[in-house]
Scaffold this motif. Sequence first.
Motif, PDB file in Angstrom:
ATOM      1  N   ARG A  44      39.679  24.323  84.367  1.00 58.83           N
ATOM      2  CA  ARG A  44      39.717  23.202  82.634  1.00 58.83           C
ATOM      3  C   ARG A  44      38.209  22.367  82.698  1.00 58.83           C
ATOM      4  NH1 ARG A  44      44.178  18.470  81.689  1.00 58.83           N
ATOM      5  NH2 ARG A  44      42.868  17.481  82.817  1.00 58.83           N
ATOM      6  N   ILE A  47      35.577  23.996  80.907  1.00 60.40           N
ATOM      7  CA  ILE A  47      35.942  24.076  79.536  1.00 60.40           C
ATOM      8  C   ILE A  47      34.922  23.220  78.718  1.00 60.40           C
ATOM      9  CG2 ILE A  47      37.461  24.122  77.608  1.00 60.40           C
ATOM     10  CD1 ILE A  47      38.713  26.386  79.338  1.00 60.40           C
ATOM     11  N   THR A  88      44.637  24.462  78.606  1.00 61.87           N
ATOM     12  CA  THR A  88      43.112  25.305  78.932  1.00 61.87           C
ATOM     13  C   THR A  88      42.713  26.118  78.161  1.00 61.87           C
ATOM     14  OG1 THR A  88      43.206  24.839  81.168  1.00 61.87           O
ATOM     15  CG2 THR A  88      41.417  26.224  80.805  1.00 61.87           C
ATOM     16  N   ALA A  92      39.688  26.643  75.657  1.00 62.95           N
ATOM     17  CA  ALA A  92      38.650  26.850  75.477  1.00 62.95           C
ATOM     18  C   ALA A  92      38.383  28.313  73.452  1.00 62.95           C
ATOM     19  CB  ALA A  92      39.041  28.343  76.648  1.00 62.95           C
ATOM     20  N   PHE A  98      34.732  33.538  74.279  1.00 65.21           N
ATOM     21  CA  PHE A  98      34.404  33.035  75.703  1.00 65.21           C
ATOM     22  C   PHE A  98      34.302  34.223  76.444  1.00 65.21           C
ATOM     23  CE2 PHE A  98      38.494  31.527  74.031  1.00 65.21           C
ATOM     24  CZ  PHE A  98      39.348  31.894  74.706  1.00 65.21           C
TER      25      PHE A  98
END
Length: 146
Positions: A44, A47, A88, A92, A98
């Motif tokens: 996290r 990110i 998370t 993202a 990603f």
Amino acid sequence: MFNESEEAGIGVVVRDSSGQVIAALAEKVAKPCNSELLELLAARRAIFFSTEIGIHQPIFEGDSETIMKALQRRTLFSSSFGNLVQETLFHASSFRSFSFSHTLRKGNVVAHALVQRARLSFPLLVWMEYVPPDINMFVSADLAVH
């Protein structure tokens, strides 16, 4: 996790497509209940850090196979971590694209060196286009594994 205290460390390294370091981060955090939760917190943080420095199509690597598979598959692998996995993945989703990838621990030595650096440092240290000499020696080792 640091055995001698109630703290743990997170290390994040951001590289470009040729493997050159763009940025790095070492951060102290409160010690979570287990190492899987720490790995999820590190993902996290990676990110958030990628967003902060303007990365648009990141590939996130981590050496916890359980966490990386949960993020790859977008599954809630346990009820205690489910909300954090979901949060998370939500963060993202702001990227153009990603992915999450599992790497062996020997391919993640820069991040682990940054974790050790967090033990001895202020709560947050960030380097842009540079890593300290004591960390830089691990950059080549990571590149050799990839």
